[in-house]
Design a protein around this motif. Structure first.
Motif, PDB file in Angstrom:
ATOM      1  N   ALA A 123     202.733  79.889  59.499  1.00 19.57           N
ATOM      2  CA  ALA A 123     203.179  80.758  60.588  1.00 19.57           C
ATOM      3  C   ALA A 123     204.704  80.757  60.673  1.00 19.57           C
ATOM      4  CB  ALA A 123     202.567  80.296  61.914  1.00 19.57           C
ATOM      5  N   VAL A 124     205.312  79.582  60.510  1.00 16.12           N
ATOM      6  CA  VAL A 124     206.771  79.481  60.604  1.00 16.12           C
ATOM      7  C   VAL A 124     207.434  80.117  59.380  1.00 16.12           C
ATOM      8  CG1 VAL A 124     208.694  77.833  60.586  1.00 16.12           C
ATOM      9  CG2 VAL A 124     206.761  77.474  62.130  1.00 16.12           C
ATOM     10  N   LEU A 125     206.958  79.751  58.187  1.00 14.50           N
ATOM     11  CA  LEU A 125     207.624  80.234  56.965  1.00 14.50           C
ATOM     12  C   LEU A 125     207.534  81.750  56.824  1.00 14.50           C
ATOM     13  CD1 LEU A 125     206.627  77.471  54.378  1.00 14.50           C
ATOM     14  CD2 LEU A 125     208.803  77.733  55.575  1.00 14.50           C
ATOM     15  N   HIS A 126     206.386  82.320  57.240  1.00  8.70           N
ATOM     16  CA  HIS A 126     206.228  83.776  57.153  1.00  8.70           C
ATOM     17  C   HIS A 126     207.282  84.522  57.954  1.00  8.70           C
ATOM     18  CE1 HIS A 126     201.662  83.729  56.084  1.00  8.70           C
ATOM     19  NE2 HIS A 126     202.441  83.530  55.049  1.00  8.70           N
ATOM     20  N   ARG A 127     207.744  83.900  59.032  1.00 10.29           N
ATOM     21  CA  ARG A 127     208.645  84.602  59.948  1.00 10.29           C
ATOM     22  C   ARG A 127     210.117  84.368  59.642  1.00 10.29           C
ATOM     23  NH1 ARG A 127     203.947  83.668  62.570  1.00 10.29           N
ATOM     24  NH2 ARG A 127     203.315  85.122  64.194  1.00 10.29           N
ATOM     25  N   LEU A 128     210.412  83.445  58.729  1.00 14.08           N
ATOM     26  CA  LEU A 128     211.803  83.109  58.448  1.00 14.08           C
ATOM     27  C   LEU A 128     212.346  83.929  57.278  1.00 14.08           C
ATOM     28  CD1 LEU A 128     211.577  79.248  58.805  1.00 14.08           C
ATOM     29  CD2 LEU A 128     212.888  80.780  60.277  1.00 14.08           C
ATOM     30  N   ASP A 129     213.662  84.061  57.250  1.00 15.34           N
ATOM     31  CA  ASP A 129     214.316  84.772  56.147  1.00 15.34           C
ATOM     32  C   ASP A 129     214.966  83.772  55.194  1.00 15.34           C
ATOM     33  OD1 ASP A 129     213.718  87.334  57.104  1.00 15.34           O
ATOM     34  OD2 ASP A 129     215.370  87.195  58.540  1.00 15.34           O
ATOM     35  N   ARG A 130     215.012  84.176  53.928  1.00 16.29           N
ATOM     36  CA  ARG A 130     215.639  83.391  52.859  1.00 16.29           C
ATOM     37  C   ARG A 130     215.086  81.969  52.798  1.00 16.29           C
ATOM     38  NH1 ARG A 130     221.934  84.389  52.926  1.00 16.29           N
ATOM     39  NH2 ARG A 130     221.825  82.719  51.417  1.00 16.29           N
ATOM     40  N   VAL A 131     213.771  81.897  52.799  1.00 14.32           N
ATOM     41  CA  VAL A 131     213.110  80.592  52.709  1.00 14.32           C
ATOM     42  C   VAL A 131     213.214  80.077  51.272  1.00 14.32           C
ATOM     43  CG1 VAL A 131     210.910  79.385  52.923  1.00 14.32           C
ATOM     44  CG2 VAL A 131     211.501  81.209  54.540  1.00 14.32           C
ATOM     45  N   LYS A 132     213.580  78.822  51.154  1.00 13.09           N
ATOM     46  CA  LYS A 132     213.646  78.205  49.828  1.00 13.09           C
ATOM     47  C   LYS A 132     213.040  76.811  49.907  1.00 13.09           C
ATOM     48  CE  LYS A 132     217.009  76.786  46.545  1.00 13.09           C
ATOM     49  NZ  LYS A 132     218.404  76.406  46.427  1.00 13.09           N
ATOM     50  N   ARG A 133     212.121  76.529  49.000  1.00 13.65           N
ATOM     51  CA  ARG A 133     211.494  75.215  48.987  1.00 13.65           C
ATOM     52  C   ARG A 133     212.431  74.245  48.284  1.00 13.65           C
ATOM     53  NH1 ARG A 133     207.775  73.100  45.441  1.00 13.65           N
ATOM     54  NH2 ARG A 133     206.268  71.612  46.268  1.00 13.65           N
ATOM     55  N   THR A 134     212.720  73.112  48.927  1.00 12.18           N
ATOM     56  CA  THR A 134     213.669  72.151  48.353  1.00 12.18           C
ATOM     57  C   THR A 134     212.970  70.917  47.803  1.00 12.18           C
ATOM     58  OG1 THR A 134     213.990  71.183  50.539  1.00 12.18           O
ATOM     59  CG2 THR A 134     215.563  72.871  49.852  1.00 12.18           C
ATOM     60  N   ALA A 135     211.767  70.651  48.286  1.00  6.80           N
ATOM     61  CA  ALA A 135     210.977  69.489  47.864  1.00  6.80           C
ATOM     62  C   ALA A 135     209.570  69.724  48.391  1.00  6.80           C
ATOM     63  CB  ALA A 135     211.564  68.208  48.451  1.00  6.80           C
ATOM     64  N   PRO A 136     208.597  68.942  47.918  1.00  8.88           N
ATOM     65  CA  PRO A 136     207.254  69.139  48.472  1.00  8.88           C
ATOM     66  C   PRO A 136     207.258  68.958  49.991  1.00  8.88           C
ATOM     67  CG  PRO A 136     207.176  67.733  46.534  1.00  8.88           C
ATOM     68  CD  PRO A 136     208.638  67.925  46.872  1.00  8.88           C
ATOM     69  N   GLY A 137     206.768  69.954  50.689  1.00  2.98           N
ATOM     70  CA  GLY A 137     206.702  69.873  52.150  1.00  2.98           C
ATOM     71  C   GLY A 137     208.033  70.090  52.848  1.00  2.98           C
ATOM     72  N   LYS A 138     209.056  70.546  52.103  1.00  5.35           N
ATOM     73  CA  LYS A 138     210.380  70.753  52.722  1.00  5.35           C
ATOM     74  C   LYS A 138     210.963  72.089  52.280  1.00  5.35           C
ATOM     75  CE  LYS A 138     211.648  65.925  53.021  1.00  5.35           C
ATOM     76  NZ  LYS A 138     212.621  64.887  52.710  1.00  5.35           N
ATOM     77  N   TRP A 139     211.570  72.771  53.239  1.00  3.49           N
ATOM     78  CA  TRP A 139     212.170  74.070  52.952  1.00  3.49           C
ATOM     79  C   TRP A 139     213.486  74.194  53.707  1.00  3.49           C
ATOM     80  CZ3 TRP A 139     207.168  73.042  54.025  1.00  3.49           C
ATOM     81  CH2 TRP A 139     206.191  73.483  53.113  1.00  3.49           C
ATOM     82  N   ILE A 140     214.314  75.141  53.278  1.00  3.08           N
ATOM     83  CA  ILE A 140     215.445  75.574  54.089  1.00  3.08           C
ATOM     84  C   ILE A 140     215.335  77.078  54.280  1.00  3.08           C
ATOM     85  CG2 ILE A 140     217.057  73.721  53.466  1.00  3.08           C
ATOM     86  CD1 ILE A 140     218.355  75.758  51.514  1.00  3.08           C
ATOM     87  N   ALA A 141     215.965  77.576  55.346  1.00  4.12           N
ATOM     88  CA  ALA A 141     215.931  79.006  55.635  1.00  4.12           C
ATOM     89  C   ALA A 141     217.074  79.328  56.584  1.00  4.12           C
ATOM     90  CB  ALA A 141     214.596  79.387  56.277  1.00  4.12           C
ATOM     91  N   LEU A 142     217.295  80.629  56.780  1.00  2.00           N
ATOM     92  CA  LEU A 142     218.264  81.039  57.791  1.00  2.00           C
ATOM     93  C   LEU A 142     217.716  80.693  59.173  1.00  2.00           C
ATOM     94  CD1 LEU A 142     219.410  84.587  56.573  1.00  2.00           C
ATOM     95  CD2 LEU A 142     220.638  82.410  56.354  1.00  2.00           C
ATOM     96  N   CYS A 143     218.560  80.127  60.008  1.00  2.00           N
ATOM     97  CA  CYS A 143     218.133  79.820  61.377  1.00  2.00           C
ATOM     98  C   CYS A 143     218.098  81.122  62.182  1.00  2.00           C
ATOM     99  CB  CYS A 143     219.089  78.825  62.025  1.00  2.00           C
ATOM    100  SG  CYS A 143     218.716  78.557  63.766  1.00  2.00           S
ATOM    101  N   PRO A 144     216.961  81.414  62.811  1.00  2.00           N
ATOM    102  CA  PRO A 144     216.861  82.670  63.563  1.00  2.00           C
ATOM    103  C   PRO A 144     217.525  82.590  64.937  1.00  2.00           C
ATOM    104  CG  PRO A 144     214.811  81.453  63.738  1.00  2.00           C
ATOM    105  CD  PRO A 144     215.705  80.647  62.811  1.00  2.00           C
ATOM    106  N   ALA A 145     217.918  81.389  65.366  1.00  3.94           N
ATOM    107  CA  ALA A 145     218.416  81.234  66.737  1.00  3.94           C
ATOM    108  C   ALA A 145     219.934  81.336  66.834  1.00  3.94           C
ATOM    109  CB  ALA A 145     217.930  79.906  67.323  1.00  3.94           C
ATOM    110  N   HIS A 146     220.610  81.376  65.703  1.00  3.00           N
ATOM    111  CA  HIS A 146     222.054  81.639  65.762  1.00  3.00           C
ATOM    112  C   HIS A 146     222.421  82.535  64.581  1.00  3.00           C
ATOM    113  CE1 HIS A 146     222.404  78.306  62.796  1.00  3.00           C
ATOM    114  NE2 HIS A 146     223.558  78.865  62.473  1.00  3.00           N
ATOM    115  N   ASP A 147     223.670  82.991  64.563  1.00  2.23           N
ATOM    116  CA  ASP A 147     224.103  83.917  63.527  1.00  2.23           C
ATOM    117  C   ASP A 147     224.354  83.122  62.244  1.00  2.23           C
ATOM    118  OD1 ASP A 147     224.956  86.136  62.217  1.00  2.23           O
ATOM    119  OD2 ASP A 147     226.969  86.106  63.077  1.00  2.23           O
ATOM    120  N   ASP A 148     223.286  82.953  61.484  1.00  2.98           N
ATOM    121  CA  ASP A 148     223.307  82.045  60.338  1.00  2.98           C
ATOM    122  C   ASP A 148     223.553  82.841  59.058  1.00  2.98           C
ATOM    123  OD1 ASP A 148     223.143  79.654  59.079  1.00  2.98           O
ATOM    124  OD2 ASP A 148     220.962  79.455  59.218  1.00  2.98           O
ATOM    125  N   ARG A 149     224.535  82.436  58.279  1.00  7.23           N
ATOM    126  CA  ARG A 149     224.802  83.141  57.015  1.00  7.23           C
ATOM    127  C   ARG A 149     224.402  82.313  55.812  1.00  7.23           C
ATOM    128  NH1 ARG A 149     229.210  85.261  60.133  1.00  7.23           N
ATOM    129  NH2 ARG A 149     228.458  87.305  60.786  1.00  7.23           N
TER     130      ARG A 149
END
Ligand SMILES: [Zn+2]
Length: 165
Positions: free
Chosen positions: A26-52
């Protein structure tokens, strides 16, 4: 903390699939620029601030709940509301789904590092709320809820570690 930004319509496209989604889906589907960094770990743009550059780290705990950390200091409550979710959506509601994936809590021994990381995260959340209040921001119901959730999560970790004395 940043002023709240609302994203009308965020998440509505996935509402139909929602009942089958695990919290991490549910979380990953809604995020932009999701990237898996390790098993069970991802990074993405934060939707709550102006994240570049992606500054939100996402982790799936062994019990299926989702841990969010924005390195710019957005709170989990702000992040989920920007996604059109609530804090409750970070917790697995249906444990049958978890065992289907083979990641259920019964399959693995208790992970102390995981639990301590979770507690460290909760301590950070609490500090950020205190700092906001210290700056003169109002202590709103959402912050109080978030502090209660932090207490609950630390309690959960203690219980998982062998129970409350
Ligand atoms: Zn953020």
């Amino acid at each position: 903390m940043q002023p709240q930004k609302s994203r009308p319509g965020a998440g509505t496209a996935y509402d139909n699939a929602r009942s089958n989604d695990t919290p991490i889906d549910a979380v990953l589907h809604r995020l932009d620029r999701v990237k898996r960094t390790a098993p069970g770990k991802w990074i993405a743009l934060c939707p709550a601030h102006d994240d570049r550059r992606p500054s939100l780290s996402i982790r799936e705990a062994d019990d299926g709940r989702v841990l969010l950390k924005c390195w710019s200091g957005c709170g989990a409550a702000e992040i989920v509301s920007a996604l059109g979710l609530s804090l409750a959506d970070l917790f697995p509601g249906d444990r049958r789904g978890l065992s289907d994936h083979g990641t259920g809590p019964m399959r693995r021994p208790f992970d102390y590092r995981d639990a301590l990381q979770g507690i460290a995260h909760e301590a950070t959340v609490a500090r950020l709320i205190v700092e906001a209040v210290n700056r003169g921001e109002e202590m709103d119901a959402e912050s109080l809820d978030r502090l209660a959730l932090a207490e609950e999560r630390i309690d959960d970790a203690l219980r998982a570690a062998g129970g409350v004395q």
